[in-house]
Design a protein around this motif. Structure first.
Motif: not given
Length: 774
Positions: A150, A153, A156-157, A188, A571, A574-575
């Motif tokens: 989490k 993610a 990254l988000n 991504f 990963m 979640e991402t």
């Protein structure tokens, strides 16, 4: 009176141990290699666990050595042990009984751990649980896997662009994980995939692809057995790829001549005592090199030009007996221009630039002139030179003159480092994917991958420093210790919002970190990988293009370890969440499904799941090995090229420095403190110097000195080194990495490949002055 103390250096602790040195050895391996290897199993307190693993390492159906990428034999493998001393040490490191637990991190702050040497850090043991360092925190603290993903993610988000993230890859990562890792990065939205190839053999691929149509070597092990001449240049097989010694021995037994080219007279180039043969056990060594050429640092190009010049003279004297004229006419382009250049060169000047006597160069030409089965094998002594691409192309030129590519017993052999570093690139770990590769990903998975090229290692460090990158995710490796310009790189890492390292053991990159940091512990190559109750296997690619299975057998050190494939898949889930079109859960649950989709995306992997289960695996296609040069030049011809000879002028107080590793080291992993073949024990902060240079500067053996580099108008200092006299060309010095990486400017790179030029660093050497603070 105020008390003064030495200023600490968390990137590169400046402390001496207790140097002891003896004369360098003239042979490698033998009984001392066996003793040194198995003493590591005792030190790590795993004599039985370790021996059990060794019987499986590099055997059919076993696991691939986590050390170098030298291939296993195609035929029967040694029942005594298909591994070398460094392979045993690598196994001992990952199978160790020592543990780095949550309690260890609670007791030791990041600042305190950073004061340890890289050797001391690595010897703490295997990581056992995921750890998190909050912003402003002093100690890593436990975190659950769910919370860790989490956290990743969330970072990254929250980025303004996917290109604000970097996904680094170490060479130990399997084919299956590597493929999924690059797939996640592309879905991504970025091609920011620097990898360890950017620091070792990017130069080789850059040189070979346009000249012979493939960026890999063209030989098999059997070619070494058939060769008439083997040239080992810029490489020390006794330390860097000890199992290569057996191939050299077989070639020599079959009549091959060996030419060794290196600034240092390395033991592995001089002689070999095979510990698996009676002669080796009895201490009877094989004299390897028929000719040793102690070339200056970066004098290789002058030497290669001189060889070409003399071969051309001999061909004019005996037409058709030196060059393979039919091959040149039918299969190559540019030979006339290549040969015409020799009108502008003088042998005497080339010999001076190479640091060799004319008679030494003539001796090499005498060996080469009337032979056609010739192999050139090289390592980072060439690839990390500023003109490394040019020098490898010059090697190709010589082989093309002889028709020595695409025939048995002949070809090019870049000796790759980490196990599966070549497989990573095959699996599309590449910041510069081709349009064809991207189109295939689009067609198979149904999303549009990014088309813009991403960052390589050097450009990634610069982008982090400028804060154009906010997140670094490192799949294995020790990013800080492996990269150049240590102070600059450390500053860059500290500017990150989040640094994440997937690791088996503690290393310095965990201690020089972003605002927040995660350490994610993973399985090692020798560990059992159980998924849904079924033992899984992975696959790797050797430096000669053999893809084979690897299946660990040891019980993992902790039940909190995740395999790398699950780390990538979790990963990604979640991402990306519902916006993903990839079935990450299916790939996490079954590695066969990963191989099924690799087969659809990458040429040469047809029937992957069937062929990977065959004894010994399978070879990937290699057109150049088969005599086909897919260069795109009319008729798909191999290309002769033209490159200059560098001047390499030095000011009066300057030296050319090359970094190297010890025999007790693999990449940044330091197994021990004995560089046995060079006679160095219990110290790493040494600088090897020519005795005449020492006399000129008034230095004595074991004097304390500081090393300075002034590239880009910046003063870089590596303090507190000990002078050691050594047989090395004048005005050349050698140091160990990572201790001397601080001197390698981020802008000192190889032309075209943009690799750090760590084998060509201009330095000054001055008496040591301690830096103190009140």
């Amino acid at each position: 009176m105020k008390k003064l103390k030495v200023v600490p250096n968390p990137e590169n602790p400046e402390k001496l141990l207790d140097l002891k040195y003896t004369p360098a050895k003239t042979w490698a391996a033998g009984i001392p290699a066996v003793a040194a290897a198995f003493s590591d199993l005792i030190e790590e307190k795993i004599p039985f666990r370790g021996m059990r693993a060794l019987f499986s390492m590099n055997q059919n159906g076993g696991f691939d050595c986590p050390s170098c990428a030298w291939p296993d034999p195609d035929d029967e493998r040694s029942p005594i042990g298909e591994y070398c001393e460094n392979g045993v040490k690598a196994l001992a490191e990952e199978a160790t009984s020592k543990r780095v637990t949550e309690a260890f991190f609670a007791e030791n702050s990041v600042v305190d751990l950073a004061q340890l040497t890289d050797f001391e850090i690595g010897k703490k043991g295997r990581l056992t649980s995921p750890m998190f360092l909050p912003k402003g925190g002093t100690h890593y603290q436990p975190i659950s896997w769910d919370a860790a993903f989490k956290k990743i993610a969330g970072h990254l988000n929250a980025l303004g662009s996917p290109n604000e993230a970097i996904f680094y890859t170490s060479g130990r990562t399997s084919n299956e994980t590597s493929f999924l890792y690059q797939l996640f990065a592309k879905e991504f939205g970025t091609n920011n995939m620097p990898d360890c190839s950017n620091m070792c053999h990017e130069t080789s691929g850059t040189a070979l692809l346009p000249t012979i149509g493939i960026g890999k070597g063209t030989v098999k092990l059997d070619d070494f057995y058939q060769a008439e001449v083997i040239v080992v240049i810029g490489h020390n097989p006794g330390t860097n790829a000890p199992r290569m010694m057996t191939a050299l021995q077989k070639g020599k037994d079959n009549g091959a001549k060996i030419i060794a080219i290196n600034p240092l007279p390395e033991a592995g180039l001089m002689g070999f005592r095979n510990p698996q043969a009676l002669n080796g056990i009895l201490g009877i060594g094989e004299h390897y090199s028929d000719l040793y050429l102690p070339v200056k640092i970066n004098g290789d190009m002058a030497l290669l030009k001189a060889i070409g010049l003399l071969l051309a003279r001999e061909e004019r004297r005996t037409p058709g007996l030196v060059f393979e004229q039919e091959f040149i006419r039918q299969r190559t382009s540019g030979a006339e221009d290549y040969l015409a250049q020799f009108e502008n060169y003088k042998l005497e000047e080339l010999a001076v630039a190479a640091g060799l006597a004319i008679a030494e160069i003539e001796a090499a030409v005498e060996i080469l002139a009337h032979k056609k089965k010739i192999i050139f094998a090289w390592g980072m002594g060439l690839t990390q030179q500023p003109n490394g691409v040019d020098m490898i192309r010059e090697i190709v030129n010589l082989l093309l003159l002889k028709g020595s590519i695409g025939k048995p017993g002949a070809g090019v052999c870049p000796v790759r480092g980490h196990s599966n570093v070549q497989g990573n690139r095959t699996m599309l770990i590449n910041e510069k994917p081709t349009l064809q590769q991207l189109d295939k990903i689009r067609d198979v998975f149904g999303f549009e991958p990014p088309r813009a090229h991403g960052y390589n290692v050097v450009s990634a460090i610069k982008a982090m420093h400028k804060q154009d990158v906010k997140v670094l995710f490192a799949m294995g490796g020790n990013f800080l210790s492996a990269t150049p310009d240590t102070t600059f790189t450390a500053e860059a890492l500290r500017k990150l919002r989040l640094s994440v390292h997937v690791s088996t053991k503690l290393n310095r990159s965990h201690l020089v970190h972003g605002e927040e940091a995660l350490i994610l512990p993973t399985l090692s190559r020798s560990d059992l990988d159980i998924v849904n109750g079924v033992a899984q296997f992975i696959s790797t690619e050797s430096s000669m293009g053999i893809v084979q299975s690897s299946k660990g057998i040891l019980k993992p050190v902790s039940d909190q370890l995740l395999n790398e494939t699950h780390i990538v898949c979790r990963m990604a889930m979640e991402t990306l969440g519902e916006r993903s079109v990839v079935d990450w859960k299916a790939y996490a649950d079954d590695y066969d499904k990963i191989r099924d989709v690799i087969e659809k995306c990458i040429p040469g992997f047809e029937n992957y799941n069937e062929r990977i289960r065959q004894k010994g695996g399978f070879y990937l296609p290699n057109a150049a090995r088969d005599g086909e040069f897919m260069t795109g030049i009319a008729g798909n011809k191999a290309a002769f090229t033209l490159s200059p000879v560098p001047l390499n002028l030095l000011s009066e107080n300057e030296y050319l420095m090359a970094t190297t590793r010890t025999h007790d080291q693999f990449n940044t992993t330091i197994y021990g403190l004995e560089d046995r073949y060079r006679g160095i024990k219990n110290e790493r902060r040494v600088v090897f110097m020519n005795q005449q240079d020492m006399d000129r500067q008034g230095f004595k053996a074991e004097d304390k000195v500081d090393l300075f580099n002034f590239d880009d108008g910046i003063e870089r200092i590596a303090r507190l080194f000990l002078v050691v006299p050594y047989a090395i060309p004048e005005r050349n010095v050698v140091t160990y990495f990572p201790e001397a990486n601080v001197l390698v400017s981020i802008n000192n790179v190889v032309k075209e490949s943009n690799m750090p030029a760590s084998k060509f660093v201009r330095i000054q050497i001055r008496p040591h002055q301690a830096v103190v603070s009140e």
